[in-house]
Design an enzyme around this catalytic site. Structure first.
Site, PDB file in Angstrom:
ATOM      1  N   LYS A 115       4.607 -53.868 134.088  1.00 59.78           N
ATOM      2  CA  LYS A 115       5.073 -52.592 133.891  1.00 59.78           C
ATOM      3  C   LYS A 115       4.720 -51.476 134.643  1.00 59.78           C
ATOM      4  CE  LYS A 115       6.438 -53.061 128.871  1.00 59.78           C
ATOM      5  NZ  LYS A 115       6.542 -52.313 127.607  1.00 59.78           N
ATOM      6  N   LYS A 202      12.627 -62.795 131.844  1.00 66.47           N
ATOM      7  CA  LYS A 202      12.856 -62.558 130.329  1.00 66.47           C
ATOM      8  C   LYS A 202      13.950 -61.732 130.158  1.00 66.47           C
ATOM      9  CE  LYS A 202       9.619 -60.060 128.751  1.00 66.47           C
ATOM     10  NZ  LYS A 202       8.555 -59.413 128.229  1.00 66.47           N
ATOM     11  N   LYS A 205      14.843 -55.069 127.820  1.00 68.83           N
ATOM     12  CA  LYS A 205      15.533 -53.786 127.498  1.00 68.83           C
ATOM     13  C   LYS A 205      15.782 -52.994 129.064  1.00 68.83           C
ATOM     14  CE  LYS A 205      13.393 -53.020 122.928  1.00 68.83           C
ATOM     15  NZ  LYS A 205      12.247 -52.345 122.243  1.00 68.83           N
TER      16      LYS A 205
HETATM   17  P1  AMP Z   1       9.525 -54.835 122.450  1.00 66.26           P
HETATM   18  O1  AMP Z   1      10.929 -54.571 122.755  1.00 66.26           O
HETATM   19  O2  AMP Z   1       8.740 -54.896 123.660  1.00 66.26           O
HETATM   20  O3  AMP Z   1       8.909 -53.806 121.533  1.00 66.26           O
HETATM   21  O4  AMP Z   1       9.489 -56.165 121.844  1.00 66.26           O
HETATM   22  C1  AMP Z   1       9.670 -56.275 120.378  1.00 66.26           C
HETATM   23  C2  AMP Z   1       9.444 -57.790 119.786  1.00 66.26           C
HETATM   24  O5  AMP Z   1      10.523 -58.581 120.679  1.00 66.26           O
HETATM   25  C3  AMP Z   1       8.133 -58.380 120.282  1.00 66.26           C
HETATM   26  O6  AMP Z   1       7.747 -59.228 119.434  1.00 66.26           O
HETATM   27  C4  AMP Z   1       8.426 -59.285 121.681  1.00 66.26           C
HETATM   28  O7  AMP Z   1       7.740 -60.212 121.807  1.00 66.26           O
HETATM   29  C5  AMP Z   1       9.813 -59.551 121.157  1.00 66.26           C
HETATM   30  N1  AMP Z   1      10.731 -59.989 122.575  1.00 66.26           N
HETATM   31  C6  AMP Z   1      10.813 -59.019 123.427  1.00 66.26           C
HETATM   32  N2  AMP Z   1      11.690 -59.709 124.274  1.00 66.26           N
HETATM   33  C7  AMP Z   1      11.834 -60.916 123.979  1.00 66.26           C
HETATM   34  C8  AMP Z   1      12.355 -61.946 124.493  1.00 66.26           C
HETATM   35  N3  AMP Z   1      12.940 -62.056 125.916  1.00 66.26           N
HETATM   36  N4  AMP Z   1      12.292 -63.239 124.142  1.00 66.26           N
HETATM   37  C9  AMP Z   1      11.633 -63.455 122.616  1.00 66.26           C
HETATM   38  N5  AMP Z   1      11.053 -62.180 122.121  1.00 66.26           N
HETATM   39  C10 AMP Z   1      11.113 -61.105 122.923  1.00 66.26           C
END
Ligand code: AMP
Ligand code: TRP
Length: 339
Positions: A115, A202, A205
């Site tokens: 990041k 991956k 967002k």
């Molecule tokens: P975040 O958007 O970073 O707050 O992530 C929220 C949740 O979604 C966390 O548990 C992450 O591990 C999961 N997550 C985010 N991106 C992915 C992805 N590409 N595949 C699986 N889980 C994800």
């Protein structure tokens, strides 16, 4: 660790573009755990501002994540849904844990490196200590289980190290632990959903291309279009898991299919092994629309009445505070503060 009340905690950042990875890696599992556990699901707005967020958009995104939790099936009356900044224990315990955690530990965090990018000197200090705040989120509730996607595994290991060091530093070697060592719950066939445009990245967002992700607010046409255009290779699908080795895009789509249909990858390949993507993709698109379109529709219904979401968040915060406050008081006493 058997004497800790089993409790689930997890968080999602309100940073927009909630996607299929968030759903399959995290939110879907939040729903699955509700029947067996007390659950606390948090919209982690303090984490979000470790990277600049437009204040108006942040507020809207807090509602969006709240709506996604509810639309996916989280029961906010039986369980707790709230946004992090309303409960001061997160920031307060976060500070104390900043003093328990070690610089050497944080320096190993791969997500910070990704990041912060090349210009690390210009990253916020908050981004650096982000995993300590995540540990505080979990430990403020003495949570025992944490459902997350695969990318959070390292942060969870750090949370366990912090819990252990706190227990050791303030209670000594042999006393019963104050904090449980929280266990990651990384389950399902799609714990790491990859970009639809590049099977080595991956789904995220922040990826500029909208074609790389299916969002929870995409309509049926957009979902179908993105799956149709998803990158693949020229071969038909293999008959078993081993045949997916070295085929990241195929592997990703099959994993998504399996997770969306609650099957394992082998079961999907038993059905589709030998078939071309021209046959598999329309089936995947139908399945994705069947699962995601109702969630998107319910989210937009909920987002039309933000005052209801506001009421859920206020109620959730009061109930979260009632659990976290006594834990924080005890921590303050253990640390030696005059309270
Ligand atoms: P975040 O958007 O970073 O707050 O992530 C929220 C949740 O979604 C966390 O548990 C992450 O591990 C999961 N997550 C985010 N991106 C992915 C992805 N590409 N595949 C699986 N889980 C994800
Ligand atoms: N770091 C997590 C993510 O980006 C979000 C998060 C913050 C979290 N606090 C948490 C997840 C506590 C689980 C438990 O995905």
């Amino acid at each position: 660790m058997t004497d800790f009340h089993p409790r689930v905690f997890s968080g999602v950042q309100p940073t927009g573009n909630l996607h299929l990875g968030n759903y399959l890696g995290a939110i879907k599992n939040f729903v699955a755990l509700q029947d067996s556990h007390d659950c606390i699901y948090c919209v982690v707005d303090l984490h979000a501002i470790t990277v600049w967020q437009d204040p108006q958009e942040l507020k809207q995104n807090i509602y969006e994540v709240t709506a996604a939790f509810l639309a996916a099936g989280v029961d906010a009356t039986k369980h707790v849904v709230f946004n992090q900044s309303r409960v001061s224990a997160h920031a307060e315990l976060g500070w104390i844990l900043n003093c328990v955690s070690r610089i050497g530990w944080l320096n190993r965090m791969t997500q910070f490196k990704e990041k912060a990018g090349k210009n690390r000197e210009n990253a916020s200090v908050g981004l650096y200590v982000y995993p300590n705040l995540m540990a505080a989120d979990i430990l403020a509730y003495r949570a025992t289980h944490v459902p997350v996607g695969d990318d959070q595994k390292q942060h969870l290991e750090l949370a366990r190290d912090i819990a252990q060091k706190f227990n050791h530093d303030y209670l000594g070697e042999n006393a019963p632990p104050f904090f449980p060592l929280p266990e990651p719950v990384i389950t399902g066939a799609a714990t790491r959903v990859m970009s639809l445009r590049d099977g080595s990245r991956k789904m995220s967002k922040s990826e500029p291309s909208e074609m790389s992700r299916i969002t929870l607010t995409d309509d049926a046409d957009e979902i179908a279009k993105k799956i149709k255009k998803a990158k693949t290779d020229p071969d038909p699908l293999p008959g078993d898991k081993e045949g997916l080795q070295g085929r990241p895009e195929a592997s990703n789509l099959v994993g998504i299919f399996a997770a969306l249909s609650d099957r394992d990858v082998d079961a999907v390949l038993t059905e589709y092994g030998g078939k071309q993507f021209s046959e598999f993709k329309p089936a995947l698109a139908d399945l994705a629309v069947e699962v995601l379109a109702p969630i998107g529709a319910e989210m937009s219904r909920l987002l039309d009445a933000p005052e209801h979401l506001e009421a859920f968040l206020a109620d959730g915060a009061a109930r979260a505070d009632a659990i976290a406050s006594p834990v924080l008081s005890k921590v303050k006493e253990m640390v030696g503060f005059s309270t």
